[in-house]
Each structure stands twice: as C-alpha cells, then as structure tokens.
Design an enzyme around this catalytic site. Structure first.
Site, PDB file in Angstrom:
ATOM      1  N   PHE A  65      41.704  35.183  48.422  1.00  0.00           N
ATOM      2  CA  PHE A  65      40.587  34.358  48.870  1.00  0.00           C
ATOM      3  C   PHE A  65      39.491  34.148  47.823  1.00  0.00           C
ATOM      4  O   PHE A  65      38.468  33.548  48.133  1.00  0.00           O
ATOM      5  CB  PHE A  65      39.994  34.859  50.188  1.00  0.00           C
ATOM      6  N   CYS A  66      39.665  34.643  46.600  1.00  0.00           N
ATOM      7  CA  CYS A  66      38.715  34.301  45.545  1.00  0.00           C
ATOM      8  C   CYS A  66      38.984  32.858  45.129  1.00  0.00           C
ATOM      9  O   CYS A  66      40.133  32.455  44.957  1.00  0.00           O
ATOM     10  CB  CYS A  66      38.897  35.204  44.328  1.00  0.00           C
ATOM     11  N   HIS A  67      37.918  32.091  44.977  1.00  0.00           N
ATOM     12  CA  HIS A  67      38.056  30.716  44.537  1.00  0.00           C
ATOM     13  C   HIS A  67      38.424  30.682  43.057  1.00  0.00           C
ATOM     14  O   HIS A  67      37.896  31.477  42.276  1.00  0.00           O
ATOM     15  CB  HIS A  67      36.747  29.949  44.752  1.00  0.00           C
ATOM     16  N   MET A 101      33.230  38.842  41.184  1.00  0.00           N
ATOM     17  CA  MET A 101      34.578  39.410  41.159  1.00  0.00           C
ATOM     18  C   MET A 101      35.225  39.243  39.784  1.00  0.00           C
ATOM     19  O   MET A 101      35.978  40.112  39.348  1.00  0.00           O
ATOM     20  CB  MET A 101      35.451  38.781  42.249  1.00  0.00           C
ATOM     21  N   GLU A 102      34.913  38.167  39.096  1.00  0.00           N
ATOM     22  CA  GLU A 102      35.453  37.966  37.751  1.00  0.00           C
ATOM     23  C   GLU A 102      34.901  39.017  36.793  1.00  0.00           C
ATOM     24  O   GLU A 102      35.650  39.584  35.983  1.00  0.00           O
ATOM     25  CB  GLU A 102      35.145  36.550  37.263  1.00  0.00           C
ATOM     26  N   ASP A 116      45.759  52.846  29.504  1.00  0.00           N
ATOM     27  CA  ASP A 116      47.163  52.611  29.162  1.00  0.00           C
ATOM     28  C   ASP A 116      47.444  52.886  27.692  1.00  0.00           C
ATOM     29  O   ASP A 116      48.441  53.513  27.343  1.00  0.00           O
ATOM     30  CB  ASP A 116      47.558  51.174  29.502  1.00  0.00           C
TER      31      ASP A 116
END
Length: 145
Positions: A65-67, A101-102, A116
């Site tokens: 649901f993130c645009h 969110m980005e 990693d």
C-alpha cells in the site's frame, strides 16, 4: 486493507530523514580505516549506500500500500561514532504523499547490507535504533528531539 486515496491531495515538496545505528564488535572495528571497511566483497559502506538508495526507490514494491514515488533525492551517509556505524538517509519528493517509508527503508537496507558484508567477520553485529528523525511537507511536520 487498502491503499490510502490521495487523489484529493495537492502535491507539495516533502522530505524525510531516518537513521539506523549498527553496533560493530571489536573484531570488526579493527578493520575500519578512514571511515570505511574493505572486505572480500568490497567496500562495505559504499556498497551499503548503493543498496540503501536502491531500496528507497523500490519501497512501494516492498511495503504493501505504499504509493510509488519518483524520488527526486535520496542521500545516504554512513559515519562512525565510537563503535557504531550511523546510517543517515534523507529523501525528497514533490508528491501527494510523504517519503517517510522511503527514508526508513533506505536506512534499514543500508544497515542490513553492512551486516551482510561483515557477517563473515562476526555475527555479533547489532542493528538498532532505526527511527524517523524528521519529516516535512504533509499535514504536519515532525522532528525527533
């Protein structure tokens, strides 16, 4: 669950700043030279910066649901503070929805990339304190104290 309807919103310049802290054990810290660590896989922080930017650009593919946003800027810096690698991610866009969110995704994936690339040296690496530091341009601005 559904995507938020932003069709009635007006595009504005929006910015977000997120940070992730990666605590490195002594055996890893011994390899830090000029704020960079080189391993068989290559330069750790430079690779983490590339991975973080790539992830920020694909946030809409990772988080439901993130645009999808065409980021206008995504800058990641990694600095050593004591035994911590501090990942700083800043994103900007002119759009109807924010870039929190980005920025969080960019910081998180950069931190995961550090883990990693260094796990062959030690598994005692701790990723902590991933947080939004600030956002601007939407309904309300936010700034972490």
């Amino acid at each position: 669950p559904t995507m938020v309807d932003v069709s009635d919103k007006r595009p504005t310049e929006r910015a977000a700043h997120a940070v992730a802290v990666v605590t490195l054990p002594d055996e890893v810290l011994q390899q830090v030279r000029d704020d960079e660590i080189d391993t068989k896989k290559g330069p750790v922080f430079a690779t983490a910066i590339i991975a973080g930017v790539m992830a920020a650009k694909k946030t809409h593919e990772l988080i439901p649901f993130c645009h999808p946003l065409g980021l206008e800027s995504c800058k990641i810096a990694i600095t050593m503070t004591g035994g911590d690698a501090v990942v700083d991610c800043r994103c900007k866009v002119t759009h109807k929805t924010g870039v929190e969110m980005e920025a969080l995704t960019g910081a998180s994936v950069a931190a995961l990339t550090i883990y990693d690339m260094l796990k062959a040296v030690s598994h005692d690496i701790v990723i902590r304190e991933t947080r939004l530091m600030s956002k601007s341009g939407g309904k309300q601005d936010f700034k972490h104290d």
